[in-house]
Write an enzyme that holds these catalytic residues in place. Structure first.
Site, PDB file in Angstrom:
ATOM      1  N   ASN A 238       7.409   3.695   2.269  1.00 39.52           N
ATOM      2  CA  ASN A 238       7.217   4.576   1.114  1.00 39.52           C
ATOM      3  C   ASN A 238       5.781   5.089   1.183  1.00 39.52           C
ATOM      4  O   ASN A 238       4.843   4.361   0.877  1.00 39.52           O
ATOM      5  CB  ASN A 238       7.447   3.781  -0.183  1.00 39.52           C
ATOM      6  CG  ASN A 238       7.143   4.618  -1.414  1.00 39.52           C
ATOM      7  OD1 ASN A 238       6.996   5.837  -1.333  1.00 39.52           O
ATOM      8  ND2 ASN A 238       7.045   3.967  -2.560  1.00 39.52           N
TER       9      ASN A 238
ATOM     10  N   LYS B  25       4.424   7.305  -0.623  1.00 40.24           N
ATOM     11  CA  LYS B  25       3.908   7.718  -1.945  1.00 40.24           C
ATOM     12  C   LYS B  25       3.226   9.088  -1.810  1.00 40.24           C
ATOM     13  O   LYS B  25       3.670   9.921  -1.053  1.00 40.24           O
ATOM     14  CB  LYS B  25       2.972   6.653  -2.505  1.00 40.24           C
ATOM     15  CG  LYS B  25       3.573   5.252  -2.441  1.00 40.24           C
ATOM     16  CD  LYS B  25       2.793   4.249  -3.223  1.00 40.24           C
ATOM     17  CE  LYS B  25       3.402   2.871  -3.010  1.00 40.24           C
ATOM     18  NZ  LYS B  25       2.934   1.887  -3.942  1.00 40.24           N
TER      19      LYS B  25
ATOM     20  N   HIS C 118      11.643   3.520  -8.631  1.00 44.33           N
ATOM     21  CA  HIS C 118      10.420   2.821  -8.210  1.00 44.33           C
ATOM     22  C   HIS C 118       9.587   2.508  -9.453  1.00 44.33           C
ATOM     23  O   HIS C 118       9.547   3.284 -10.403  1.00 44.33           O
ATOM     24  CB  HIS C 118       9.626   3.685  -7.229  1.00 44.33           C
ATOM     25  CG  HIS C 118       8.517   2.930  -6.564  1.00 44.33           C
ATOM     26  ND1 HIS C 118       7.313   2.704  -7.193  1.00 44.33           N
ATOM     27  CD2 HIS C 118       8.441   2.320  -5.356  1.00 44.33           C
ATOM     28  CE1 HIS C 118       6.542   1.988  -6.377  1.00 44.33           C
ATOM     29  NE2 HIS C 118       7.203   1.748  -5.256  1.00 44.33           N
TER      30      HIS C 118
ATOM     31  N   GLU D   6       6.581   2.738 -10.075  1.00 45.79           N
ATOM     32  CA  GLU D   6       5.591   3.771 -10.448  1.00 45.79           C
ATOM     33  C   GLU D   6       6.257   4.913 -11.202  1.00 45.79           C
ATOM     34  O   GLU D   6       5.652   5.526 -12.080  1.00 45.79           O
ATOM     35  CB  GLU D   6       4.852   4.256  -9.188  1.00 45.79           C
ATOM     36  CG  GLU D   6       3.887   3.186  -8.679  1.00 45.79           C
ATOM     37  CD  GLU D   6       3.608   3.225  -7.189  1.00 45.79           C
ATOM     38  OE1 GLU D   6       3.911   4.239  -6.539  1.00 45.79           O
ATOM     39  OE2 GLU D   6       3.096   2.201  -6.670  1.00 45.79           O
TER      40      GLU D   6
ATOM     41  N   GLU E 294      11.169  -5.400  -6.043  1.00 45.03           N
ATOM     42  CA  GLU E 294       9.729  -5.182  -5.933  1.00 45.03           C
ATOM     43  C   GLU E 294       9.038  -5.706  -7.188  1.00 45.03           C
ATOM     44  O   GLU E 294       8.923  -4.977  -8.184  1.00 45.03           O
ATOM     45  CB  GLU E 294       9.442  -3.688  -5.793  1.00 45.03           C
ATOM     46  CG  GLU E 294      10.044  -3.063  -4.565  1.00 45.03           C
ATOM     47  CD  GLU E 294       9.226  -1.866  -4.107  1.00 45.03           C
ATOM     48  OE1 GLU E 294       8.783  -1.894  -2.957  1.00 45.03           O
ATOM     49  OE2 GLU E 294       9.007  -0.939  -4.899  1.00 45.03           O
TER      50      GLU E 294
ATOM     51  N   GLY F 155       0.959  -3.112  -4.056  1.00 44.61           N
ATOM     52  CA  GLY F 155      -0.380  -2.566  -3.835  1.00 44.61           C
ATOM     53  C   GLY F 155      -1.501  -3.501  -4.251  1.00 44.61           C
ATOM     54  O   GLY F 155      -2.658  -3.085  -4.352  1.00 44.61           O
TER      55      GLY F 155
ATOM     56  N   SER G 121       3.268  -5.579  -1.090  1.00 45.07           N
ATOM     57  CA  SER G 121       2.219  -6.047  -0.170  1.00 45.07           C
ATOM     58  C   SER G 121       2.779  -6.692   1.097  1.00 45.07           C
ATOM     59  O   SER G 121       2.259  -7.711   1.576  1.00 45.07           O
ATOM     60  CB  SER G 121       1.252  -6.985  -0.901  1.00 45.07           C
ATOM     61  OG  SER G 121       0.618  -6.292  -1.959  1.00 45.07           O
TER      62      SER G 121
HETATM   63  C1  PEP Z   1       5.890   0.160  -2.718  1.00 40.90           C
HETATM   64  O1  PEP Z   1       5.259   1.099  -3.099  1.00 40.90           O
HETATM   65  O2  PEP Z   1       7.115   0.205  -2.770  1.00 40.90           O
HETATM   66  C2  PEP Z   1       5.169  -1.013  -2.208  1.00 40.90           C
HETATM   67  C3  PEP Z   1       5.845  -2.107  -2.017  1.00 40.90           C
HETATM   68  O3  PEP Z   1       3.825  -0.873  -1.967  1.00 40.90           O
HETATM   69  P1  PEP Z   1       2.862  -1.923  -1.199  1.00 40.90           P
HETATM   70  O4  PEP Z   1       3.562  -2.309   0.074  1.00 40.90           O
HETATM   71  O5  PEP Z   1       1.598  -1.173  -0.957  1.00 40.90           O
HETATM   72  O6  PEP Z   1       2.685  -3.096  -2.107  1.00 40.90           O
END
Ligand code: PEP
Length: 267
Positions: free
Chosen positions: A27, A29, A113, A115, A182, A188, A227
């Site tokens: 992803n 973003k 997601h 976000e 998630e 992040g 992460s």
């Molecule tokens: C994501 O945005 O779906 C995500 C898991 O980000 P990160 O790997 O940076 O934590």
């Protein structure tokens, strides 16, 4: 499910038996212009060209979808969008429909997601409409769920997951469905769920999916996101219900993402 096998050197290794093809998605973003996306591809595609046992998906921003999709045509990489609107067409200024995503070569779309839920106020109802719309027009939905830190600390992890699945998957068929767990506190932040925390959540999700889809639930991939790095992917993928990963930060660098895609192999 996890047979113990002899190795060439005489020792024994536990090997996870997989009934689902691993699925690893990037992803990006709001990162990468078209030239940056193309530079990524020219480094990444050769690194993963022989990987046939993992479904590899890239989710670039909308502006790069058409160009990236052209560039990966004929390769083992599939394309996802990061969001969609649930109507087919009409007066919805600024929105992108599932038909348009299919038209530029997307096979998948990420829905719900955290976000989108947090910054763009997407409710379970909106996520449900988007998931159904994706399916209606032939896109696989990567359906995201997960609890916040406060919810986890209050012991509400399973309650949140239960609600997001009950509402988000109402009327959704299993066809093309991929679920991404998630935990928001891990996205992040550099703070990954432990493999066991991920497994506990995934096993709960699988059970919910059985309630919706019966035996079909055994075929659905449940991804972990939060992460994920080349360093922690192997231990996550050893867990029986962790079928892949949705990767943010570590998917922006071709070598790092290729190393995640080729998890479990000696580097
Ligand atoms: C994501 O945005 O779906 C995500 C898991 O980000 P990160 O790997 O940076 O934590």
């Amino acid at each position: 499910m996890t047979p113990v096998l002899p190795l060439d050197n005489g020792s024994m290794a536990t090997v996870k038996y997989r009934m689902r093809k691993p699925f690893i998605a990037a992803n990006w973003k709001m990162h990468k212009t078209i030239p940056e996306a193309l530079a990524f591809l020219s480094a990444f595609l050769p690194l993963v060209k022989d990987v046939t046992d993992v479904t590899i998906v890239l989710a670039p921003p909308f502006t790069a979808l058409a160009r990236v999709s052209e560039e990966v045509r004929g390769s083992n990489v599939r394309i996802a969008a990061q969001d969609l609107f649930f109507e087919e067409k009409g007066a919805f200024t600024g929105e992108i429909s599932p038909v348009m995503l299919a038209d530029v070569g997307c096979s998948y779309v990420i829905v719900g997601h955290s976000e989108r839920r947090q910054y763009f106020f997407e409710t379970d109802d909106v996520v449900n409409k988007k998931t159904r719309a994706a399916q209606k027009f032939g896109l696989g939905a990567i359906f995201c769920i997960g609890e916040s830190l406060a919810e986890r600390e209050e012991g509400k992890t399973f309650e949140v997951i239960h609600r997001e699945i009950e509402r988000g998957l109402d009327g959704v068929a299993p066809r093309g469905l991929v679920v991404a767990y998630e935990p928001i506190w891990a996205i992040g932040t550099g703070r990954t769920a432990s493999p066991q925390q991920a497994q506990d959540a995934h096993a709960f999700i699988r059970e919910k999916l059985r309630g919706f889809y019966g035996n079909e639930a055994e075929r659905l991939c449940i991804l972990y996101g939060g992460s994920v790095t080349p360093e922690n992917i192997d231990s996550l993928m050893e867990k029986p219900d962790v079928d892949g990963a949705l990767v943010g930060g570590a998917s922006l660098k071709p070598e790092q993402f290729a190393s995640i895609v080729t998890f479990g192999r000696k580097k």
